[in-house]
Scaffold this motif. Structure first.
Motif, PDB file in Angstrom:
ATOM      1  N   ALA A 195      -9.179 -30.875  23.380  1.00  0.00           N
ATOM      2  CA  ALA A 195      -8.466 -31.407  22.016  1.00  0.00           C
ATOM      3  C   ALA A 195      -8.245 -33.148  21.992  1.00  0.00           C
ATOM      4  CB  ALA A 195      -7.334 -30.905  21.502  1.00  0.00           C
ATOM      5  N   ASP A 196      -7.675 -33.553  23.217  1.00  0.00           N
ATOM      6  CA  ASP A 196      -7.329 -34.858  23.219  1.00  0.00           C
ATOM      7  C   ASP A 196      -8.583 -36.017  22.805  1.00  0.00           C
ATOM      8  OD1 ASP A 196      -4.602 -34.804  23.391  1.00  0.00           O
ATOM      9  OD2 ASP A 196      -4.866 -34.091  25.557  1.00  0.00           O
ATOM     10  N   ASN A 197      -9.517 -35.432  23.313  1.00  0.00           N
ATOM     11  CA  ASN A 197     -11.008 -36.351  23.116  1.00  0.00           C
ATOM     12  C   ASN A 197     -11.739 -36.122  21.948  1.00  0.00           C
ATOM     13  OD1 ASN A 197      -9.767 -37.928  25.443  1.00  0.00           O
ATOM     14  ND2 ASN A 197     -10.595 -36.347  26.854  1.00  0.00           N
ATOM     15  N   ALA A 198     -11.697 -35.102  21.509  1.00  0.00           N
ATOM     16  CA  ALA A 198     -12.389 -34.363  20.453  1.00  0.00           C
ATOM     17  C   ALA A 198     -11.849 -34.902  18.938  1.00  0.00           C
ATOM     18  CB  ALA A 198     -12.210 -33.052  20.414  1.00  0.00           C
ATOM     19  N   PRO A 199     -12.873 -35.552  18.310  1.00  0.00           N
ATOM     20  CA  PRO A 199     -12.706 -35.991  16.884  1.00  0.00           C
ATOM     21  C   PRO A 199     -12.710 -34.794  15.990  1.00  0.00           C
ATOM     22  CG  PRO A 199     -15.006 -36.520  17.564  1.00  0.00           C
ATOM     23  CD  PRO A 199     -14.188 -35.876  18.725  1.00  0.00           C
ATOM     24  N   VAL A 200     -11.404 -33.968  15.955  1.00  0.00           N
ATOM     25  CA  VAL A 200     -11.483 -32.710  15.175  1.00  0.00           C
ATOM     26  C   VAL A 200     -12.065 -32.726  13.794  1.00  0.00           C
ATOM     27  CG1 VAL A 200      -9.862 -30.947  14.369  1.00  0.00           C
ATOM     28  CG2 VAL A 200      -9.533 -32.069  16.613  1.00  0.00           C
ATOM     29  N   LYS A 201     -11.679 -33.670  13.016  1.00  0.00           N
ATOM     30  CA  LYS A 201     -12.289 -33.713  11.666  1.00  0.00           C
ATOM     31  C   LYS A 201     -13.741 -33.873  11.619  1.00  0.00           C
ATOM     32  CE  LYS A 201     -11.586 -36.348   7.285  1.00  0.00           C
ATOM     33  NZ  LYS A 201     -10.926 -37.415   6.471  1.00  0.00           N
ATOM     34  N   GLN A 202     -14.301 -34.541  12.314  1.00  0.00           N
ATOM     35  CA  GLN A 202     -15.828 -34.948  12.341  1.00  0.00           C
ATOM     36  C   GLN A 202     -16.466 -33.700  12.791  1.00  0.00           C
ATOM     37  OE1 GLN A 202     -13.753 -36.922  13.313  1.00  0.00           O
ATOM     38  NE2 GLN A 202     -14.152 -39.098  12.189  1.00  0.00           N
ATOM     39  N   MET A 203     -15.940 -33.041  14.049  1.00  0.00           N
ATOM     40  CA  MET A 203     -16.310 -31.722  14.367  1.00  0.00           C
ATOM     41  C   MET A 203     -16.460 -30.636  13.416  1.00  0.00           C
ATOM     42  SD  MET A 203     -15.156 -31.944  18.464  1.00  0.00           S
ATOM     43  CE  MET A 203     -16.029 -30.511  19.022  1.00  0.00           C
ATOM     44  N   VAL A 204     -15.601 -30.446  12.782  1.00  0.00           N
ATOM     45  CA  VAL A 204     -15.394 -29.468  11.929  1.00  0.00           C
ATOM     46  C   VAL A 204     -16.329 -29.820  10.617  1.00  0.00           C
ATOM     47  CG1 VAL A 204     -13.719 -28.475   9.882  1.00  0.00           C
ATOM     48  CG2 VAL A 204     -12.963 -28.693  12.139  1.00  0.00           C
ATOM     49  N   GLU A 205     -16.453 -30.973  10.220  1.00  0.00           N
ATOM     50  CA  GLU A 205     -17.331 -31.381   9.254  1.00  0.00           C
ATOM     51  C   GLU A 205     -18.659 -31.235   9.372  1.00  0.00           C
ATOM     52  OE1 GLU A 205     -16.186 -35.367   8.199  1.00  0.00           O
ATOM     53  OE2 GLU A 205     -14.639 -34.875   6.786  1.00  0.00           O
ATOM     54  N   ASN A 206     -19.133 -31.299  10.661  1.00  0.00           N
ATOM     55  CA  ASN A 206     -20.468 -31.612  11.229  1.00  0.00           C
ATOM     56  C   ASN A 206     -21.100 -30.243  11.600  1.00  0.00           C
ATOM     57  OD1 ASN A 206     -20.434 -34.039  10.617  1.00  0.00           O
ATOM     58  ND2 ASN A 206     -20.215 -35.027  12.455  1.00  0.00           N
ATOM     59  N   ASN A 207     -20.467 -29.173  11.697  1.00  0.00           N
ATOM     60  CA  ASN A 207     -20.817 -27.923  12.422  1.00  0.00           C
ATOM     61  C   ASN A 207     -20.437 -26.742  11.380  1.00  0.00           C
ATOM     62  OD1 ASN A 207     -21.547 -28.316  15.523  1.00  0.00           O
ATOM     63  ND2 ASN A 207     -19.677 -29.596  14.834  1.00  0.00           N
ATOM     64  N   ASP A 208     -21.376 -25.772  11.752  1.00  0.00           N
ATOM     65  CA  ASP A 208     -21.268 -24.468  10.680  1.00  0.00           C
ATOM     66  C   ASP A 208     -20.484 -23.338  11.143  1.00  0.00           C
ATOM     67  OD1 ASP A 208     -23.763 -25.458   9.048  1.00  0.00           O
ATOM     68  OD2 ASP A 208     -24.683 -24.996  10.764  1.00  0.00           O
ATOM     69  N   ILE A 209     -20.322 -23.408  12.597  1.00  0.00           N
ATOM     70  CA  ILE A 209     -19.138 -22.586  13.248  1.00  0.00           C
ATOM     71  C   ILE A 209     -18.439 -23.243  14.054  1.00  0.00           C
ATOM     72  CG2 ILE A 209     -19.107 -20.146  14.648  1.00  0.00           C
ATOM     73  CD1 ILE A 209     -21.975 -19.507  13.493  1.00  0.00           C
ATOM     74  N   ILE A 210     -17.175 -23.114  14.129  1.00  0.00           N
ATOM     75  CA  ILE A 210     -16.127 -23.644  14.964  1.00  0.00           C
ATOM     76  C   ILE A 210     -15.276 -22.776  15.977  1.00  0.00           C
ATOM     77  CG2 ILE A 210     -14.340 -25.426  15.349  1.00  0.00           C
ATOM     78  CD1 ILE A 210     -16.414 -25.450  12.108  1.00  0.00           C
ATOM     79  N   ILE A 211     -15.574 -22.709  17.166  1.00  0.00           N
ATOM     80  CA  ILE A 211     -14.776 -21.945  17.897  1.00  0.00           C
ATOM     81  C   ILE A 211     -13.370 -22.293  18.349  1.00  0.00           C
ATOM     82  CG2 ILE A 211     -14.528 -20.134  19.772  1.00  0.00           C
ATOM     83  CD1 ILE A 211     -16.947 -19.759  18.039  1.00  0.00           C
ATOM     84  N   LEU A 212     -12.198 -22.127  17.954  1.00  0.00           N
ATOM     85  CA  LEU A 212     -10.964 -22.580  18.384  1.00  0.00           C
ATOM     86  C   LEU A 212     -10.020 -21.718  18.947  1.00  0.00           C
ATOM     87  CD1 LEU A 212     -10.278 -24.321  14.961  1.00  0.00           C
ATOM     88  CD2 LEU A 212     -10.926 -25.526  16.844  1.00  0.00           C
ATOM     89  N   THR A 213      -9.146 -22.464  19.896  1.00  0.00           N
ATOM     90  CA  THR A 213      -7.655 -21.704  20.052  1.00  0.00           C
ATOM     91  C   THR A 213      -6.845 -22.164  18.874  1.00  0.00           C
ATOM     92  OG1 THR A 213      -7.322 -23.832  21.431  1.00  0.00           O
ATOM     93  CG2 THR A 213      -8.107 -21.817  22.612  1.00  0.00           C
TER      94      THR A 213
END
Length: 937
Positions: A329-347
């Motif tokens: 998570a520290d190095n992940a652009p969360v907002k962009q990853m959510v916007e740009n993908n159809d399925i997001i696997i999360l803790t």
């Protein structure tokens, strides 16, 4: 008894019913109550609870015609410890008990928080005067056998019945003494505390804050429609799959767009069902619109596995899949990853954090949320925090669309329900938490399900403990000597003489040790050097007592030689450390008994009967089927090691190749298995290669993918109904068996209760499925509104920071460390100390696990500079360009400069001092710190 007294007793019966557990006074009422009536009352308590038992007891009481029973009843109350009830009936004045009602209502309302935040054994000594002696013993026993949350449930039950007018204040005092954050909710009714980022040291070295029960992620079950799990290749996931009829049945309500909890057994392929629901959901959107799915997995191993499964399946269909966990998570652009993908696997904590900081504006960005292990949606679990956000949006009239919600579980559980009605209420609350209008189970295709999921036979085996335990006698003598030394060095510490009827080798004794150590940490004397010497010595004595206590617990369930090895290893480490005069004396005392302990542990007549029974079962089962694959569940990591050594050293079990599986979290000085180590063991176990028996702690029923096995053995191991269903689900092979081995009748009774609760859960679900859907939705909405009202009434009031300068002292030796005025906060979570003076107070050693974490590079451990102490204070890091110490609150005692009063805090967030943010410019301009009000050090 006069007619008026009889009428008064009847008139005040409701007060008595709410307060009295009649089973505690029945022995005093023998002259008036017949044996069969005693049995009826006991059965009523077991089946319906103390209140119903009290109702029956009062009915029997009021029908008595014999002389003297009323006085006998009052005397029984007095003898049993019901002083408040005795006084109320004696004077027919129940005002004091009536005044407790508001606190009972508050405690009932806060019960979920209480259960999740309280460690009962920490506060029980202070609360003992507010409870009946038998209640204290039952709470301690439950904590030992069932865990702290179950113990907290029992403590709530007992407090709700307490007749002591001071119990609310005593509870407040006990909570504040322990610096428990629940104290902010109790009486003052402050809000539930937000989840706060932990100390850097804990972040880097501990994998999980809490452990929640989880079932198998079941990704291997994707292939069960066509071939065995071991025959699956990656290419199978790229091919269209054919669902079984029961899987289509489970998916149907969700495909219709309904919020659904899917409850089906471990091993039936619920992940397969989730893939179908997800694909159907994404394909239903018209041209120009798109769906967005989020799948939540509690633990990293499950997250990794589900990310792989969803990626392999959906990327072939042209959908974009990504994953974010705590590790990335520290190095992940969360907002962009959510916007740009159809399925997001999360803790789930990732979404909690990003909703809180506004990175994800609302849940409306998603169209479908899938919760794996959804039974965890309660209390302060991240699942519930997400659903709080959802329900606030739903009930607050927000215009944004809400996502569809799907929950997956093997067991919804029933909590502490004692009847089908109570179980129904519990399940309805879970449905309300997930906004689910349907619980999907297999009803029309049960025969097909039973061909896929094999329910193991369950066997209970009552085993015997040692009749004469010479090892325990020797260790007990060493413990008595150590206690005497502790009492001799300090007669002023009350807790040293408080323990009564103590039994070595028990959780109760461990509780006493903790109590003494905490009292020692704030113990004060005019002579500070003497204070430091005494506290350090007491810390050493109690630490040795704890190790002896641990050894006796190992001895109870394993071999004497395993317990002795545990102690020898401990004393070896003691010699390798500071080894001061006190430690030399304690070590010499142990070594004087070592030869006798060695002799006793080698004597074949001292073999543990429990192990003989375990050996018999293993030999019998492997004789019947040499290809048997076993999981052996045990309570502790120490027992995992002990049983592995026993198997490897037992010629009768030479056919076994044991592997071990423990959790990743850190306990005391023991570091758990790393994720790669867990994976290596599990891969070997699945391949039936290096291991044909896996000795495991509860981690094996917490969501890690484990191969099919045909023998499950629970060795003095029992949990709640969810845990039972999931653990039993590990024995998936046809003809599998599950044995419970225990020397305790109570453990067998607990497992019987779990089986009863499983039946009660299934009956409750069937009843719920007959309800009209509109009626069910109305009930769910009512629960949601009520729960939201409670949440809103607990709005958090921020504590006013104390601006007075304070000292931090080493918690072990009381050496001065720093002033609060010199402490700075980095990134709202980590605490450093400015100035060169602090550098003289600690020494550093290279860290065994140097790690890069966000802007921090962990390089060294820091310890108290006193040679005879060396208490762990935290770590040394490189933060950006600065080399700085990072200290942990649990290593220090806070002393008020003006009054000299010392206070313990376990977390920085509990210590409300003026917290000054770290400023890089200050590092170059800071002068030697000067205390605002202090004496000479």
């Amino acid at each position: 008894m006069t007619a008026e007294q009889r009428r008064s007793l009847g008139a005040f019966r409701d007060y008595i019913r709410k307060t009295l557990d009649p089973t505690y006074i029945l022995s005093y009422m023998a002259p008036w109550i017949r044996e069969e009536e005693v049995q009826y009352i006991q059965a009523e308590k077991n089946n319906k609870g103390p209140m119903e038992a009290a109702t029956l007891f009062l009915k029997i009481l009021l029908e008595l015609q014999e002389e003297g029973w009323f006085r006998g009843f009052l005397d029984a109350l007095d003898h049993a410890g019901y002083s408040g009830l005795y006084e109320a009936i004696e004077s027919w004045d129940f005002q004091k008990i009536e005044k407790l009602e508001e606190y009972r209502l508050l405690l009932k309302r806060l019960q979920p928080e209480f259960k999740s935040r309280i460690i009962p054994i920490d506060i029980l000594p202070d609360l003992s005067e507010c409870l009946i002696n038998q209640e204290c013993e039952e709470i301690t026993q439950i904590c030992s056998t069932k865990g702290m949350m179950a113990g907290a449930e029992k403590l709530v039950e007992c407090l709700l019945r307490s007749d002591k007018e001071n119990w609310p204040k005593t509870l407040k005092f006990a909570l504040e003494k322990e610096r428990n954050k629940f104290s902010e909710l109790w009486i003052i009714e402050k809000g539930i505390k937000d989840v706060e980022t932990e100390d850097l040291e804990e972040k880097m070295e501990t994998s999980d804050i809490q452990i929640f029960y989880q079932e198998d992620p079941e990704c291997q079950n994707l292939s069960e429609n066509s071939c065995l799990p071991s025959e699956v290749s990656d290419t199978d996931l790229y091919s269209p799959f054919k669902l079984r009829s029961y899987q289509l049945e489970l998916a149907l309500p969700a495909k219709k767009g309904k919020n659904t909890i899917i409850c089906a057994p471990t091993g039936c392929g619920k992940t397969f069902v989730a893939l179908l629901i997800c694909e159907h959901h994404l394909k239903k959107f018209p041209q120009g619109q798109k769906g967005k799915v989020v799948f939540f997995a509690n633990q990293i191993p499950v997250y990794e596995q589900q990310k792989s499964v969803f990626s392999k399946y959906f990327e072939r269909l042209g959908y974009r899949v990504t994953g974010i966990s705590g590790a990335t998570a520290d190095n992940a652009p969360v907002k962009q990853m959510v916007e740009n993908n159809d399925i997001i696997i999360l803790t789930p904590q990732i979404l909690v954090n990003n909703l809180k900081n506004g990175t994800i504006p609302s849940l409306s960005v998603f169209t479908l949320m899938i919760f794996d292990e959804c039974h965890n949606t309660s209390k302060q679990h991240p699942y519930n925090m997400i659903m709080f956000n959802y329900l606030d949006q739903k009930l607050g009239g927000s215009s944004g669309p809400l996502p569809q919600v799907i929950g997956l579980t093997a067991s919804v559980g029933v909590g502490d329900a004692k009847s089908t009605d109570e179980a129904l209420d519990y399940i309805c609350k879970l449905c309300a938490s997930l906004d689910a209008s349907v619980i999907a189970t297999v009803r029309d295709n049960l025969e097909e399900l039973e061909q896929v999921v094999y329910k193991p036979q369950k066997f209970f085996r009552k085993v015997e403990s040692r009749i004469n335990d010479k090892f325990k006698c020797i260790i007990a003598q060493l413990m008595r000597e150590t206690e005497s030394l502790a009492k001799r060095i300090c007669k002023d510490l009350e807790n040293l003489s408080q323990i009564q009827n103590r039994e070595f080798g028990t959780q109760k004794y461990e509780q006493w040790i903790v109590t003494v150590q905490k009292a020692c940490m704030v113990f004060q004397m005019p002579d500070k050097d003497e204070e430091s010497r005494i506290c350090k010595a007491l810390f050493l004595y109690t630490s040795h007592l704890r190790k002896y206590n641990d050894a006796l617990i190992i001895n109870e369930d394993a071999r004497m030689k395993d317990a002795l090895h545990y102690l020898k290893d401990f004393f070896s480490n003691v010699r390798a450390a500071g080894f001061d005069e006190t430690e030399q004396d304690l070590t010499q005392r142990f070594e004087e008994k070592l030869q006798e302990l060695e002799s006793v542990s080698r004597d074949p007549s001292n073999e543990n009967p429990k192990l003989e029974d375990l050996c018999f079962i293993l030999r019998e089962e492997y004789h019947l089927n040499p290809e048997t694959i076993t999981i052996l569940f045990v309570k502790t990591r120490a027992l995992v090691d002990a049983l592995k050594n026993w198997i490897e050293g037992n010629p009768q079990l030479s056919f076994l190749k044991p592997g071990i599986l423990t959790g990743r979290s850190k306990t005391n000085q023991n570091t758990g298995m790393t994720l790669p180590a867990q994976k290596c063991i599990l891969d070997s176990f699945k391949a039936h290669g290096d291991h044909n028996i896996l000795i495991a702690t509860s981690v094996a029923d917490e969501g890690i993918d484990i191969a099919q096995c045909n023998l499950v053995i629970l060795y003095e191991y029992v949990g709640n109904v969810i845990k039972m269903i999931q653990t039993r689900g590990r024995g998936r092979a046809r003809g599998s068996k599950c044995f419970l081995l225990t020397s305790s009748a109570a453990v067998i009774e607990k497992e019987n209760i779990n089986m009863y609760k499983e039946t009660m859960m299934n009956d409750s679900i069937l009843r719920l499925q007959t309800w009209d859907e509109a009626e069910f939705k109305e009930k769910i909405l009512h629960i949601q509104i009520h729960e939201k009202f409670i949440r809103d009434s607990q709005e958090k009031t921020k504590p006013v920071p104390d601006k007075e300068n304070k000292k931090l002292l080493c918690r072990k030796c009381k050496a001065f460390a720093c002033y609060t005025a010199d402490i700075r906060v980095i990134e709202e979570s980590h605490y450093t100390v400015l100035g060169d003076a602090f550098k003289e107070c600690f020494v550093s050693r290279p860290h065994p696990k140097p790690t890069q974490f966000s802007n921090f590079h962990k390089r060294a451990k820091i310890f108290c500079a006193r040679r005879d102490c060396s208490h762990d204070w935290g770590i040394h890091v490189k933060y950006k360009t600065f080399e700085i110490p990072v200290i942990k609150m649990e290593s220090f005692v806070v002393e008020d400069i003006a009054t000299g009063v010392q206070t313990l805090y376990s977390k920085w967030k509990d210590f409300h001092f003026e917290k000054i943010p770290f400023d890089a410019a200050e590092m170059s301009t800071i002068s030697e710190p000067q205390p605002s009000a202090s004496g000479n050090e």
